[in-house]
Design an enzyme around this catalytic site. Structure first.
Site, PDB file in Angstrom:
ATOM      1  N   LYS A  99      38.086 -52.277  62.298  1.00  0.00           N
ATOM      2  CA  LYS A  99      38.358 -52.748  60.931  1.00  0.00           C
ATOM      3  C   LYS A  99      39.128 -51.717  60.120  1.00  0.00           C
ATOM      4  O   LYS A  99      39.911 -52.064  59.243  1.00  0.00           O
ATOM      5  CB  LYS A  99      37.045 -53.084  60.227  1.00  0.00           C
ATOM      6  CG  LYS A  99      36.403 -54.363  60.732  1.00  0.00           C
ATOM      7  CD  LYS A  99      35.873 -55.187  59.576  1.00  0.00           C
ATOM      8  CE  LYS A  99      35.340 -56.523  60.085  1.00  0.00           C
ATOM      9  NZ  LYS A  99      35.630 -57.602  59.134  1.00  0.00           N
ATOM     10  N   ARG A 100      38.922 -50.452  60.422  1.00  0.00           N
ATOM     11  CA  ARG A 100      39.626 -49.432  59.636  1.00  0.00           C
ATOM     12  C   ARG A 100      41.124 -49.455  59.913  1.00  0.00           C
ATOM     13  O   ARG A 100      41.916 -48.913  59.136  1.00  0.00           O
ATOM     14  CB  ARG A 100      39.052 -48.042  59.920  1.00  0.00           C
ATOM     15  CG  ARG A 100      39.308 -47.505  61.310  1.00  0.00           C
ATOM     16  CD  ARG A 100      38.603 -46.172  61.546  1.00  0.00           C
ATOM     17  NE  ARG A 100      38.747 -45.699  62.900  1.00  0.00           N
ATOM     18  CZ  ARG A 100      39.762 -44.984  63.344  1.00  0.00           C
ATOM     19  NH1 ARG A 100      40.746 -44.657  62.519  1.00  0.00           N
ATOM     20  NH2 ARG A 100      39.822 -44.577  64.601  1.00  0.00           N
TER      21      ARG A 100
END
Length: 466
Positions: free
Chosen positions: A239-240
């Protein structure tokens, strides 16, 4: 060539993410390229984690991406009898056997092998006990004594694994349920799957599945294992890195063709071409030029694709797509017909439907609901800036025809009379009309919102420093 049949087999333990979406896309394109079939199977045997809401989300994401499937949707939980029938056949022909070893005993065997520097594996002690069914027993596949499993991977080339690297894998657990590798082989065979494209995290499963195919006397499909998608820093995608579920991209106002175009370029190419229509992809994608090295996902490139497709979409179609985003937060009465003439004002300035909706809301809202950005207040609607607005309002109010040409003449005429540059007048006027310091041309904005709303917004701005 026989009919090409591919498949996508997601587990409904979460939403469809971009790695799975890319696998589905590659499989779908190959089937469509050859005029074959693309089948969809829901692998829902993990009953604790599988949820109907995730199945519904996966199906909705597939439809949104334009990845339709052929034939009926298949659920593994509805096919247990088919798996067990195949396992019974293996027991009958001697290619499988009952095992009474407990998990603790098997782990002890593996620990002993590790201590001796050997491959940790089940030692086959139940192979020739000729056991029958009893509570707690499992069914194992009887592996060949020696040899290699060799197959030509569509992506990775020749892969070879020695049988000694494997052990007699479990086919049916002690609770009577078939294992993943057993179920997948039966499903793919009975669906007539000719080509299996999947992530390379499945490479280790393929030799095991090939052994099951051989034990059952079934023809093998062609396997292709695509590398995982990495982040821009070449680390595992997360997700980062901007990786999200397909439904999240949809909710963020991306167009499906942008995500399709972005995903297909992660591991496949056709010269230096960047932009592909779906029809072009179908014509070009034959599965032969998949890249064996991992590709990096770039969220900025995805937004670049999206801005391109947004500009290429007809105004009427954009109005249909953006309407649900516009109708949120007090704009429920907005209509496509109302939005169509306004689309061109923000179409070139927007990278997604959310940005387009935000611009359209400025145009269809009313003076009392207009929100001023901090920069608009600090740089545009200062006492010095607002001082220009009353005279502009007076001149605009006196116009008999309120058009782009007439309002433009008023603005430029006023600036020329003052003998100053355009910006000191335009900046407070733009802030008063749109609540921001950027956006479409001022005459176009005024023509879009109309005379009455233009004057109302100027009145509100003029009152800020009274």
């Amino acid at each position: 060539m026989s009919k090409i049949i591919t498949r996508f087999a997601p587990s409904p333990t979460g939403h469809l993410h971009i790695g799975g979406a890319r696998t589905a896309l590659f499989s779908w394109l190959m089937a469509r390229h050859f005029g074959g079939e693309f089948r969809l199977r829901i692998e829902d045997t993990d009953t604790e984690r599988s949820k109907q809401e995730y199945t519904d989300s996966i199906l909705a994401s597939m439809r949104w991406l334009g990845l339709d499937w052929d034939g009926d949707l298949t659920y593994q939980t509805q096919r247990t009898d088919r798996y067990n029938a195949a396992i019974d056949r293996l027991l009958e022909n001697g290619n499988a056997y009952w095992c009474e070893c407990t998990p603790e005993e098997v782990e002890a065997m593996r620990e002993k092998a590790r201590a001796e520097g050997k491959k940790p594996r089940y030692d086959g002690r139940c192979r020739d006990k000729h056991l029958d069914f009893a509570p707690g027993r499992v069914v194992r596949l009887r592996l060949p004594e020696s040899g290699r499993i060799v197959f030509e991977d569509m992506v990775k080339g020749v892969i070879s694994v020695d049988v000694s690297e494997l052990d007699d894998m479990i086919l049916r657990r002690s609770d009577g349920m078939p294992t993943y590798n057993m179920a997948v082989v039966v499903d793919d065979h009975e669906m007539g799957v000719t080509h299996v494209i999947r992530g390379d995290d499945h490479v280790s499963n393929t030799p095991k599945q090939i052994l099951i195919y051989r034990a059952l006397g079934w023809d093998l499909p062609v396997f292709g294992h695509v590398p995982m998608i990495l982040g821009k820093d070449r680390q595992k995608l997360s997700k980062r890195h901007g990786a999200r579920a397909v439904v999240e991209y949809q909710n963020d106002g991306l167009l499906p063709q942008a995500l399709v175009n972005c995903l297909v370029r992660l591991g496949w190419s056709h010269g230096d071409q960047e932009i592909f229509s779906m029809q072009e992809l179908i014509e070009l994608f034959d599965g032969k030029t998949l890249n064996s090295s991992a590709a990096a996902f770039d969220p900025d490139k995805l937004r670049w694709f999206n801005a391109h497709y947004l500009r290429e979409t007809a105004d009427a179609e954009l109005a249909r797509l953006v309407l649900p985003f516009v109708q949120k937060d007090g704009f429920e009465s907005a209509s496509e017909a109302q939005l169509i003439p306004l689309i061109p004002l923000y179409k070139e300035r927007s990278k997604d439907l959310l940005e387009l909706a935000a611009g359209l809301k400025i145009l269809i809202g009313t003076a009392e609901h207009l929100e001023y950005e901090e920069k608009a207040l600090s740089k545009g609607l200062t006492p010095e800036g607002i001082a220009y607005l009353p005279e502009l309002r007076r001149r605009l109010a006196n116009l008999e025809t309120f058009t782009i040409e007439s309002t433009e003449a008023v603005i430029h005429g006023y600036v020329e009379e003052l003998g100053i540059k355009f910006k000191p007048v335009a900046q407070p006027l733009r802030a008063a009309l749109t609540g921001s310091l950027g956006g479409p041309g001022l005459p176009e904005v005024m023509a879009a919102i109309g005379k009455e709303e233009t004057l109302a917004r100027l009145d509100r701005a003029c009152a800020l420093h009274v």
